[in-house]
Write a protein that holds these residues in place. Structure first.
Motif, mmCIF file in Angstrom:
data_model
loop_
_atom_site.group_PDB
_atom_site.id
_atom_site.type_symbol
_atom_site.label_atom_id
_atom_site.label_comp_id
_atom_site.label_asym_id
_atom_site.label_seq_id
_atom_site.Cartn_x
_atom_site.Cartn_y
_atom_site.Cartn_z
ATOM 1 N N TRP A 36 -2.334 -5.874 13.447
ATOM 2 C CA TRP A 36 -3.392 -6.231 12.508
ATOM 3 C C TRP A 36 -3.861 -5.062 11.661
ATOM 4 C CZ3 TRP A 36 -5.150 -11.008 11.081
ATOM 5 C CH2 TRP A 36 -4.633 -12.081 11.810
ATOM 6 N N ARG A 37 -2.936 -4.202 11.278
ATOM 7 C CA ARG A 37 -3.245 -3.170 10.296
ATOM 8 C C ARG A 37 -2.680 -3.620 8.955
ATOM 9 N NH1 ARG A 37 -1.543 2.643 12.308
ATOM 10 N NH2 ARG A 37 0.529 1.707 12.219
ATOM 11 N N ALA A 38 -3.490 -3.557 7.915
ATOM 12 C CA ALA A 38 -3.068 -4.034 6.593
ATOM 13 C C ALA A 38 -2.074 -3.066 5.961
ATOM 14 C CB ALA A 38 -4.277 -4.207 5.690
ATOM 15 N N PHE A 39 -1.009 -3.621 5.353
ATOM 16 C CA PHE A 39 -0.034 -2.770 4.644
ATOM 17 C C PHE A 39 0.211 -3.261 3.226
ATOM 18 C CE2 PHE A 39 2.528 -6.055 6.627
ATOM 19 C CZ PHE A 39 3.508 -6.338 5.696
ATOM 20 N N GLY A 40 -0.552 -4.258 2.781
ATOM 21 C CA GLY A 40 -0.387 -4.760 1.421
ATOM 22 C C GLY A 40 -1.132 -6.063 1.234
ATOM 23 N N ILE A 41 -0.833 -6.755 0.125
ATOM 24 C CA ILE A 41 -1.488 -8.037 -0.147
ATOM 25 C C ILE A 41 -0.475 -9.053 -0.691
ATOM 26 C CG2 ILE A 41 -3.781 -7.055 -0.575
ATOM 27 C CD1 ILE A 41 -2.019 -8.375 -3.593
ATOM 28 N N LEU A 42 -0.774 -10.314 -0.445
ATOM 29 C CA LEU A 42 -0.075 -11.426 -1.082
ATOM 30 C C LEU A 42 -1.097 -12.132 -1.966
ATOM 31 C CD1 LEU A 42 2.195 -13.578 -1.428
ATOM 32 C CD2 LEU A 42 1.320 -14.669 0.650
ATOM 33 N N LEU A 75 1.914 2.162 5.596
ATOM 34 C CA LEU A 75 2.107 2.355 4.159
ATOM 35 C C LEU A 75 3.587 2.355 3.825
ATOM 36 C CD1 LEU A 75 -0.428 5.249 3.502
ATOM 37 C CD2 LEU A 75 -0.850 2.804 3.559
ATOM 38 N N GLU A 76 3.925 1.945 2.613
ATOM 39 C CA GLU A 76 5.310 1.972 2.152
ATOM 40 C C GLU A 76 5.848 3.403 2.205
ATOM 41 O OE1 GLU A 76 8.958 0.589 0.491
ATOM 42 O OE2 GLU A 76 7.336 -0.287 1.670
ATOM 43 N N ALA A 77 4.997 4.374 1.876
ATOM 44 C CA ALA A 77 5.421 5.788 1.936
ATOM 45 C C ALA A 77 5.744 6.191 3.377
ATOM 46 C CB ALA A 77 4.332 6.684 1.364
ATOM 47 N N GLU A 78 4.964 5.670 4.329
ATOM 48 C CA GLU A 78 5.223 5.978 5.734
ATOM 49 C C GLU A 78 6.540 5.356 6.175
ATOM 50 O OE1 GLU A 78 1.917 4.795 8.090
ATOM 51 O OE2 GLU A 78 0.618 6.383 7.367
ATOM 52 N N LEU A 123 0.830 -1.208 0.000
ATOM 53 C CA LEU A 123 0.000 0.000 0.000
ATOM 54 C C LEU A 123 0.864 1.258 0.000
ATOM 55 C CD1 LEU A 123 -2.900 -0.603 2.558
ATOM 56 C CD2 LEU A 123 -3.157 -0.080 0.137
ATOM 57 N N GLU A 124 0.478 2.203 -0.810
ATOM 58 C CA GLU A 124 1.127 3.512 -0.813
ATOM 59 C C GLU A 124 0.055 4.592 -0.884
ATOM 60 O OE1 GLU A 124 3.962 4.122 -3.894
ATOM 61 O OE2 GLU A 124 5.033 2.242 -3.533
ATOM 62 N N LEU A 151 -3.016 3.363 -3.240
ATOM 63 C CA LEU A 151 -2.797 2.477 -4.381
ATOM 64 C C LEU A 151 -1.995 1.275 -3.908
ATOM 65 C CD1 LEU A 151 0.445 2.816 -5.298
ATOM 66 C CD2 LEU A 151 -0.416 4.971 -6.208
ATOM 67 N N LEU A 152 -1.993 0.222 -4.720
ATOM 68 C CA LEU A 152 -1.180 -0.971 -4.456
ATOM 69 C C LEU A 152 -0.114 -1.072 -5.542
ATOM 70 C CD1 LEU A 152 -3.954 -3.522 -3.448
ATOM 71 C CD2 LEU A 152 -1.970 -2.932 -2.044
#
Length: 527
Positions: free
Chosen positions: A301-307, A500-503, A214-215, A227-228
């Motif tokens: 348990w906070r989402a930061f992306g997907i597999l 997030l990746e940006a974070e 996630l960004e 966005l992903l």
């Protein structure tokens, strides 16, 4: 003092040029003069016994967790564990169980949302339950473990499958710990685990796999706040997937998996109608198979992306993912999350060290170079750890940040043995190598063990000028404080600061600023 610390203390006391007879006299003196009262002896024995008991209990509870977690998902269902525990002693301890659950939920607030126990939370839960019982606590835990062990049956085939899967998950964590803070090795280990499991336990499926992070959407904000971005994928899919961006307004179930916080399984993608197909070379009539999208969660348990995993490359009819496969893939996503955040933490520590050294060099020009090492687990039984050379900084301002960091093994680097002594003792080591003076300083983790080292070379100077030595001590003190803060922020005990990746990129900048914040705080305390 442990053994390496005691040896280092004596070596520092006697100096480098001491004669052997003098050393023998010192040892004889210590043996004769050292006295230990019976009370001190008993206290020491009790402490050793207590530490041994805690270590045995930890191993016992980890083995119990693994037996219950048959598909290596990394979590147990709280309600399932609670239901079995409620029958302990024929339901006589329900009140103790209720109180333990209250304490557990206050310690792990996310349990009220997700109702899943990690290995650590599971161990904490059983210890809390035992603490509510009357009588001996150790005996209560032993009784609980015996009861829960007998409550679950596993066949030999299930046992072997579980063992194999856990080995693959371990490989993911090992990749994070031995890659020199590089994500590439972790991605490879993840895709290898998925492919091997599909072959061994998934009826020899041919799979594609990909990881998207996630960004914040700064490219086209009108298409959604986030966005992903696809950061990695299996080799055959790279031309179609790697570095691609999925926006919220595009077809797909990935954002739904992120928001719902649970896996989404599409058994037949050709019938779904809301799937985004990245491979534009694949004809429409061949776009058949199953898709599984799993959210990646941090420790809170906070989402930061997907597999994502799919079988579109497999032309067989039966390519649906079974429940045991889905649970193992959840274990893979959990292992990836731990590995990803481990590397994020190392990157933050390294960024902080660069900032600290930038502060030091103008104040201590007598320092020639500083080499920063990370301590990594050994890859085989011949060595328990190795040193990874990460950064070399010079007093000229030049920095060498290794993209393929050099690995130092003890048996191959006798002239650098002082670095390994520094790790063994977690203490500062001063020595001379080829007439060049070195100061090896440990960077300690939260348990006090060295996980990094500064190898400070001062050339042929016997010691630094007093004002430079003082600034070096100040830098090392502040760097250790900042390092401890970074490690605390990344531990399961606190809310993580980057999702997030940006974070995460912002956190790298924050790691550098953190050094100056602690320096300012130290100055205020001195005023």
């Amino acid at each position: 003092l442990n053994l390496p610390q005691f040896v280092q203390l004596l070596e520092t006391f006697v100096g480098e040029d001491i004669s052997l007879p003098t050393v023998k006299r010192l040892i004889a003196f210590i043996k004769e003069e050292y006295k230990q009262t019976e009370e001190e002896k008993m206290e020491q024995l009790e402490k050793v016994h207590h530490m041994s008991r805690l270590a045995q209990r930890k191993l016992l509870l980890e083995a119990l967790f693994e037996k219950w977690d048959n598909n290596a998902s990394g979590f147990l269902d709280l309600e399932e564990v609670d239901a079995v525990l409620s029958t302990f002693k024929e339901g006589m301890e329900k009140e103790a169980l209720r109180k333990a659950k209250q304490h557990l939920c206050s310690r792990y607030p996310q349990l009220s949302r997700v109702r899943k126990l990690s290995s650590k939370a599971f161990q904490t839960f059983l210890e809390l339950v035992a603490s509510e019982f009357t009588g001996d606590r150790d005996e209560a835990i032993d009784n609980l473990v015996e009861f829960l062990t007998a409550s679950v049956e596993r066949s030999h085939t299930e046992y072997l499958q579980n063992l194999t899967r856990r080995k693959w998950l371990h490989d993911i964590q090992q990749a994070a710990e031995t890659s020199g803070a590089s994500m590439e090795a972790v991605y490879k280990a993840v895709f290898k685990a998925l492919s091997q499991d599909a072959e061994a336990h998934g009826d020899n499926k041919k799979i594609s796999a990909y990881i998207a992070l996630l960004e914040e959407n700064q490219l086209s904000p009108e298409r959604g706040q986030f966005l992903l971005r696809y950061a990695a994928c299996t080799a055959d899919d790279a031309p179609y997937v790697l570095n691609k961006i999925l926006y919220r307004d595009m077809k797909g179930v990935s954002f739904a998996a992120v928001e719902e916080g649970k896996p989404i399984h599409v058994p037949r993608v050709q019938l779904h109608g809301n799937i985004h197909f990245w491979n534009y070379d694949r004809p429409a009539e061949e776009r058949k198979g199953s898709l599984l999208v799993l959210p990646l969660h941090d420790s809170c348990w906070r989402a930061f992306g997907i597999l994502g995993v799919d079988t579109l490359r497999d032309q067989c009819e039966k390519t649906i993912f079974l429940s045991h496969e889905i649970r193992f893939y959840q274990g893979v996503s959990h292992a990836f999350s731990k590995a990803y955040h481990h590397i994020c933490t190392l990157e933050s520590v390294l960024q902080m060290t660069v900032t600290a050294l930038d502060w030091l060099y103008p104040r201590a020009p007598s320092i020639h170079t500083v080499v920063t090492y990370l301590v990594e687990p050994g890859k085989d039984k011949t060595c328990d750890y190795a040193l990874r050379k990460m950064i070399i900084t010079h007093n000229t301002g030049q920095k060498e940040i290794h993209s393929s960091p050099v690995l130092l093994l003890r048996k191959e680097n006798l002239l650098r043995d002082y670095l390994f002594k520094c790790v063994d003792s977690s203490e500062v080591i001063c020595t001379s190598v080829c007439r060049e003076h070195h100061i090896a300083v440990p960077l300690r983790d939260l348990s006090g063990q060295a996980f990094g080292i500064f190898d400070i070379s001062i050339g042929r100077h016997q010691k630094l000028p007093p004002h430079e030595h003082k600034d070096l001590q100040k830098m090392l003190k502040i760097a250790q404080a900042a390092c401890s803060e970074i490690l605390k922020m990344s531990s399961e005990e606190t809310e993580p600061t980057d999702v997030l990746e940006a974070e995460h990129m912002a956190n790298l900048r924050h790691a550098g600023i953190l050094f100056h914040q602690f320096m300012l705080q130290d100055l205020r305390e001195c005023v």
